[in-house]
Enzyme design. Structure first.
Site, PDB file in Angstrom:
ATOM      1  N   ILE A   2       9.699  28.854  29.650  1.00 27.95           N
ATOM      2  CA  ILE A   2      10.283  29.358  28.411  1.00 27.95           C
ATOM      3  C   ILE A   2      11.556  30.117  28.771  1.00 27.95           C
ATOM      4  O   ILE A   2      11.561  30.916  29.712  1.00 27.95           O
ATOM      5  CB  ILE A   2       9.303  30.308  27.681  1.00 27.95           C
ATOM      6  CG1 ILE A   2       8.010  29.567  27.337  1.00 27.95           C
ATOM      7  CG2 ILE A   2       9.946  30.863  26.404  1.00 27.95           C
ATOM      8  CD1 ILE A   2       6.862  29.795  28.284  1.00 27.95           C
ATOM      9  N   CYS A   3      12.614  29.864  28.001  1.00 28.27           N
ATOM     10  CA  CYS A   3      13.859  30.624  28.133  1.00 28.27           C
ATOM     11  C   CYS A   3      14.362  30.542  29.577  1.00 28.27           C
ATOM     12  O   CYS A   3      14.284  29.478  30.203  1.00 28.27           O
ATOM     13  CB  CYS A   3      13.587  32.058  27.668  1.00 28.27           C
ATOM     14  SG  CYS A   3      15.025  33.060  27.268  1.00 28.27           S
ATOM     15  N   ASN A   4      14.846  31.642  30.121  1.00 27.92           N
ATOM     16  CA  ASN A   4      15.381  31.588  31.476  1.00 27.92           C
ATOM     17  C   ASN A   4      14.301  31.610  32.555  1.00 27.92           C
ATOM     18  O   ASN A   4      14.628  31.660  33.746  1.00 27.92           O
ATOM     19  CB  ASN A   4      16.414  32.695  31.714  1.00 27.92           C
ATOM     20  CG  ASN A   4      15.812  34.090  31.660  1.00 27.92           C
ATOM     21  OD1 ASN A   4      14.899  34.315  30.870  1.00 27.92           O
ATOM     22  ND2 ASN A   4      16.310  35.015  32.452  1.00 27.92           N
TER      23      ASN A   4
END
Lengths: 234, 234
Positions: B131-133
């Protein structure tokens, strides 16, 4: 995370900095952490005090719902979060109280410790925000009597029956009446919190928080399809 | 929460039951708890094993980002979550590993304990979801080399520079390549998890989970406006 925009909070205004949330066994993870994520992004733009996590004791609070009759599979799947305060030790100057829902909030009685805490604390608060069936705890505390409020749609009947003197609004993502903000189910906690941020910190700030969250926020309190999807609810 | 529908998981198939998530100081709350909420709702329909929360030690892991240079206001606002396992004690039969992002995942080196863990564990996994970075940790582990993946848009350049051999897809809510599912920023964790549930447990199950969450899930991996909103990203 980050931003290239600059936020200017309306100068001269005093914004709330002291936020707390009640947790209890069987709380719904996203009810709590959707709003807290939005506030946490806000806190990178506006100085907020450390979050106050309130529970019966200082023991970690487990979100799992293995004991709930709704847990048809009987899984024991959850996470434990560490409270910072008990009901007895919450600072008197708490300004914003969040109340999530979950399987652990389905049948509060008027003598429920959480209900007692809300009843005792509400007069000192600047704002009360409830998510999903967390509104049932506020309803039992009587603080919503005569006010407009909404609730999750899947168990609409069960939740709203906890507040016979509340003016329930079914088709709503969230409802604000005075200083009480109530939301529809689970992910609607994101929307009510962003709506509240827009009201208190300005629309631009709310939009930046939503953009950091990469959340397609509608800023439309009346948007709701889940009343239709869930029909009369349970 | 609850449902009036009945889910029939495709019979005869063996579905993953052992889920774990890596947490670290400065993890983004919604990165972790959006997906975990979806899995927690799934767990009321399908029997899952207790969630495995993995960290460096068994000490509670704090989400706050007071030390991050991006925290312009310098607030210390977060929640602490209790791990169930350290990197050393994770059961060998873990099937699905989630990796969230946050300020604490911005600059992982190749010798980062989390990167080492992903590198060592990935060959045994059925699925890896970032998820995300958090995708930067997987990229540093080399497991994405030659694969398609996406990342959060606000810090697109910084995150994608961690994987020079990854085929980065900018306009995507999530990307699945083989058994690795990567998502865009923060709230996109909900979408990738629901997309993954649809793939593994069927569309109807994913839709029911989304309805319980009252989440308007698009089931469109290509939907993304945030690449546009954030421009080139940082």
């Amino acid at each position: 995370m980050s931003s290239k925009q600059n936020i200017e909070v309306t100068s001269g205004q005093v914004h709330p900095t002291k936020y707390g949330i009640i947790l209890f066994p069987g709380f719904q993870l996203l009810d709590a952490f959707g709003p807290l994520d939005a506030l946490s992004v806000l806190s990178t733009r506006v100085k907020l005090d450390p979050l106050i996590i309130i529970a019966e004791t200082l023991d970690p609070v487990y979100s799992g719902s293995a004991q709930s009759t709704w847990n048809r599979a009987g899984s024991d799947f959850g996470a434990s979060v560490v409270p910072t305060h008990t009901f007895e030790t919450v600072p008197d100057d708490l300004e914003v109280l969040l109340v999530p829902g979950g399987s652990g909030a389905v049948q509060p009685g008027a003598d429920d410790r959480r209900v007692e805490f809300i009843k005792k604390t509400y007069p000192k608060l600047k704002y009360l925000i409830t998510i999903c069936n967390g509104v049932g705890l506020a309803a039992q505390a009587g603080v919503l009597d005569g006010k407009r409020a909404t609730a999750d749609k899947a168990i609409w009947v069960r939740t709203t029956s906890l507040g016979p003197s509340v003016n329930w609004v079914k088709t709503a993502r969230w409802v604000a009446d005075g200083n009480i903000w109530t939301s529809s189910g689970v992910s609607a906690g994101l929307d009510v919190t962003l709506g509240w941020i827009a009201e208190v910190f300005g629309e631009e700030t709310a939009r930046e928080v939503a953009n950091v969250q990469e959340y397609e926020w509608k800023n439309d309190a009346n948007w709701d399809v889940f009343g239709f999807i869930w029909g009369d609810g349970m």
